[in-house]
Write a protein that holds these residues in place. Structure first.
Motif, short mmCIF file in Angstrom:
data_model
loop_
_atom_site.label_atom_id
_atom_site.label_comp_id
_atom_site.label_asym_id
_atom_site.label_seq_id
_atom_site.Cartn_x
_atom_site.Cartn_y
_atom_site.Cartn_z
N VAL A 1 0.84 -1.20 0.00
CA VAL A 1 0.00 0.00 0.00
C VAL A 1 0.88 1.25 0.00
O VAL A 1 0.62 2.22 -0.72
CB VAL A 1 -0.93 0.00 1.23
N GLY A 2 1.96 1.21 0.80
CA GLY A 2 2.86 2.35 0.84
C GLY A 2 3.54 2.60 -0.50
O GLY A 2 3.70 3.75 -0.92
N ALA A 3 3.94 1.52 -1.20
CA ALA A 3 4.59 1.66 -2.51
C ALA A 3 3.64 2.28 -3.52
O ALA A 3 4.03 3.15 -4.33
CB ALA A 3 5.09 0.30 -2.99
N ALA A 4 2.38 1.85 -3.48
CA ALA A 4 1.40 2.41 -4.41
C ALA A 4 1.17 3.89 -4.13
O ALA A 4 1.12 4.72 -5.05
CB ALA A 4 0.08 1.63 -4.30
N GLY A 5 1.05 4.22 -2.82
CA GLY A 5 0.85 5.62 -2.47
C GLY A 5 2.05 6.47 -2.83
O GLY A 5 1.90 7.61 -3.31
N TYR A 6 3.26 5.93 -2.62
CA TYR A 6 4.47 6.67 -2.98
C TYR A 6 4.53 6.93 -4.47
O TYR A 6 4.85 8.05 -4.91
CB TYR A 6 5.70 5.89 -2.53
N THR A 7 4.21 5.91 -5.27
CA THR A 7 4.28 6.06 -6.73
C THR A 7 3.32 7.14 -7.21
O THR A 7 3.69 8.02 -8.01
CB THR A 7 3.94 4.72 -7.41
N LEU A 8 2.08 7.09 -6.72
CA LEU A 8 1.09 8.09 -7.15
C LEU A 8 1.50 9.49 -6.72
O LEU A 8 1.42 10.45 -7.51
CB LEU A 8 -0.28 7.74 -6.57
N ALA A 9 1.96 9.64 -5.45
CA ALA A 9 2.35 10.96 -4.96
C ALA A 9 3.59 11.47 -5.67
O ALA A 9 3.67 12.67 -6.02
CB ALA A 9 2.60 10.89 -3.45
N HIS A 10 4.56 10.60 -5.91
CA HIS A 10 5.79 11.00 -6.58
C HIS A 10 5.53 11.44 -8.00
O HIS A 10 6.02 12.51 -8.45
CB HIS A 10 6.78 9.83 -6.56
N VAL A 11 4.76 10.65 -8.74
CA VAL A 11 4.47 10.98 -10.14
C VAL A 11 3.64 12.26 -10.22
O VAL A 11 3.94 13.15 -11.04
CB VAL A 11 3.74 9.80 -10.83
N ALA A 12 2.63 12.38 -9.35
CA ALA A 12 1.78 13.56 -9.40
C ALA A 12 2.56 14.82 -9.06
O ALA A 12 2.46 15.86 -9.75
CB ALA A 12 0.61 13.39 -8.44
N GLY A 13 3.36 14.79 -8.01
CA GLY A 13 4.13 15.96 -7.62
C GLY A 13 5.20 16.31 -8.63
O GLY A 13 5.39 17.49 -8.97
N MET A 14 5.91 15.28 -9.13
CA MET A 14 7.00 15.51 -10.07
C MET A 14 6.49 16.14 -11.37
O MET A 14 7.02 17.16 -11.84
CB MET A 14 7.69 14.18 -10.35
N THR B 1 6.36 3.58 -12.71
CA THR B 1 6.04 2.65 -11.62
C THR B 1 7.20 1.73 -11.29
O THR B 1 7.55 1.52 -10.12
CB THR B 1 4.80 1.82 -11.96
N GLY B 2 7.83 1.16 -12.32
CA GLY B 2 8.96 0.25 -12.08
C GLY B 2 10.08 0.93 -11.31
O GLY B 2 10.61 0.39 -10.33
N LYS B 3 10.44 2.15 -11.74
CA LYS B 3 11.51 2.88 -11.06
C LYS B 3 11.11 3.25 -9.64
O LYS B 3 11.92 3.17 -8.72
CB LYS B 3 11.86 4.14 -11.85
N ASP B 4 9.85 3.64 -9.47
CA ASP B 4 9.42 4.06 -8.13
C ASP B 4 9.35 2.90 -7.16
O ASP B 4 9.59 3.07 -5.95
CB ASP B 4 8.05 4.75 -8.22
N LEU B 5 9.01 1.70 -7.65
CA LEU B 5 8.99 0.54 -6.75
C LEU B 5 10.40 0.23 -6.24
O LEU B 5 10.59 -0.10 -5.07
CB LEU B 5 8.41 -0.67 -7.48
N VAL B 6 11.37 0.35 -7.15
CA VAL B 6 12.77 0.12 -6.73
C VAL B 6 13.20 1.21 -5.76
O VAL B 6 13.83 0.94 -4.73
CB VAL B 6 13.70 0.10 -7.96
N SER B 7 12.83 2.46 -6.07
CA SER B 7 13.19 3.57 -5.18
C SER B 7 12.54 3.39 -3.81
O SER B 7 13.18 3.62 -2.77
CB SER B 7 12.73 4.90 -5.79
N TYR B 8 11.29 2.96 -3.79
CA TYR B 8 10.59 2.76 -2.52
C TYR B 8 11.28 1.69 -1.69
O TYR B 8 11.47 1.84 -0.47
CB TYR B 8 9.13 2.37 -2.79
N ALA B 9 11.68 0.59 -2.34
CA ALA B 9 12.36 -0.49 -1.61
C ALA B 9 13.68 0.00 -1.02
O ALA B 9 14.04 -0.33 0.13
CB ALA B 9 12.60 -1.67 -2.55
N ILE B 10 14.42 0.80 -1.80
CA ILE B 10 15.69 1.32 -1.29
C ILE B 10 15.46 2.26 -0.12
O ILE B 10 16.17 2.21 0.90
CB ILE B 10 16.45 2.04 -2.43
#
Length: 356
Positions: A84-97, A125-134
């Motif tokens: 859930v956190g990864a999905a939220g991070y991806t949406l927030a990151h893409v929208a803000g960026m 999404t692929g890049k953000d999932l990796v970024s979220y894991a890191i």
């Protein structure tokens, strides 16, 4: 505990790190941009800095999200929590960026066509999932470090409380032990000379008043400690008469040094009760104090018999003195008992010189 100043320093350090990463990525992208014939050198900086800025802003939120996940029971729930956190991070990151990019391009009067929303999400999404894991891995490392620091502080606090409790117990032991021996001395004198017994009782009352005050303070100066030792020596001289002579020599610098309260009572008492009482001839007891190379050197010397004195190390007074020094100073304090060639002995105590 982290102070407000430390928190501000951490915030500035974090912001500087985010900016440095963004600039490095921007410079790397700028080279490729110029090679492709780009006309606006600020574009690579906008692309990379917008991405890194949003990641930096979302980083603390991910840390708090990770802490919430650690409180959940079971790894499965933690995994779902981070999905859930990864999905939220991806949406927030893409929208803000992309919101920042569209705004800057609009201000520059240029068109920005990154593709449809579906294409953007598929690409990012692929890049953000990796970024979220890191980021989660870094957050967990920070969490482990903070927990280790907290546990170390708790351990240090527990050790300090234990040492304080031990010192209180040891000091409480010294008082009745000393009082018991002194009252025995008074009882042996009162039937021989009432006036002398009265003087001893007066000295004892003064000594106990000062000892109680010293015990409450925990530490005091050597000058205050000697004001406790002198009434005790007066009592002993009244008891033994000409058989006992005393001398106190302490430098002015040594008299200003701090030391544990009632530290010298037990060594002086041992020197008298174990030497004067067992010697048929006159005995000289001297107390010395000086500061040498940053250390306070205390000595208690006597000219009485020195045979078979090793048993005194296990006596209540000596054992407590050794334990108090160990609790307060650790290896920085030393206690040694040595016999001299003339048959006397010298007890020396070394501890760090701390001026009041």
């Amino acid at each position: 505990m982290t102070t407000a100043r430390q928190q501000r320093s951490l915030v500035w350090a974090y912001a500087a790190s985010v900016l440095a990463v963004g600039l490095l990525q921007s410079l790397a992208e700028l080279q490729h941009y110029l090679e492709r014939g780009g006309e606006h050198p600020w574009e690579p900086f906008l692309w990379e800095l917008s991405s890194v800025l949003m990641t930096g802003l979302l980083g603390p939120l991910i840390y708090r999200w990770h802490l919430l996940g650690l409180a959940l029971p079971g790894r499965l729930r933690l995994s779902v929590h981070h999905l859930v956190g990864a999905a939220g991070y991806t949406l927030a990151h893409v929208a803000g960026m992309f919101g920042l990019r569209f705004a800057v391009y609009a201000l520059a009067g240029l068109a920005y066509r990154p593709g449809s929303a579906a294409e953007i999400l598929a690409y990012e999404t692929g890049k953000d999932l990796v970024s979220y894991a890191i980021i989660v891995a870094i957050c967990h490392g920070i969490y482990v470090m903070v927990e280790m620091r907290r546990r170390e502080q708790e351990l240090l606090q527990l050790r300090a409380e234990l040492a304080e409790a031990q010192l209180t117990r040891l000091t409480e032991q010294i008082q009745p032990h000393f009082l018991f021996n002194t009252l025995n001395l008074i009882s042996s004198v009162m039937y021989e000379d009432v006036a002398r017994a009265d003087r001893i009782l007066c000295d004892l009352a003064a000594l106990l008043r000062q000892a109680l005050s010293a015990q409450d303070s925990g530490r005091h100066t050597l000058a205050q400690e000697l004001s406790l030792v002198e009434p005790y020596l007066n009592i002993m001289q009244a008891r033994f008469g000409e058989r006992l002579s005393v001398q106190i020599e302490a430098s002015e610098e040594a008299r200003r040094c701090l030391l544990p309260a009632l530290l010298l009572i037990a060594p002086v008492e041992n020197a008298i009760t174990h030497d004067v009482a067992q010697s048929s001839g006159p005995v000289r007891v001297s107390v010395g104090a000086e500061v040498l190379a940053g250390e306070l050197l205390l000595t208690v010397k006597n000219s009485g018999i020195a045979a078979r004195r090793d048993h005194r190390d296990g006596a209540i007074g000596m054992a407590n003195t050794r334990a108090r020094l160990l609790s307060l100073y650790g290896e920085r304090a030393q206690l040694a008992l040595q016999a001299d060639a003339a048959g006397g002995s010298c007890l020396s105590l070394r501890l760090p010189a701390e001026l009041q």
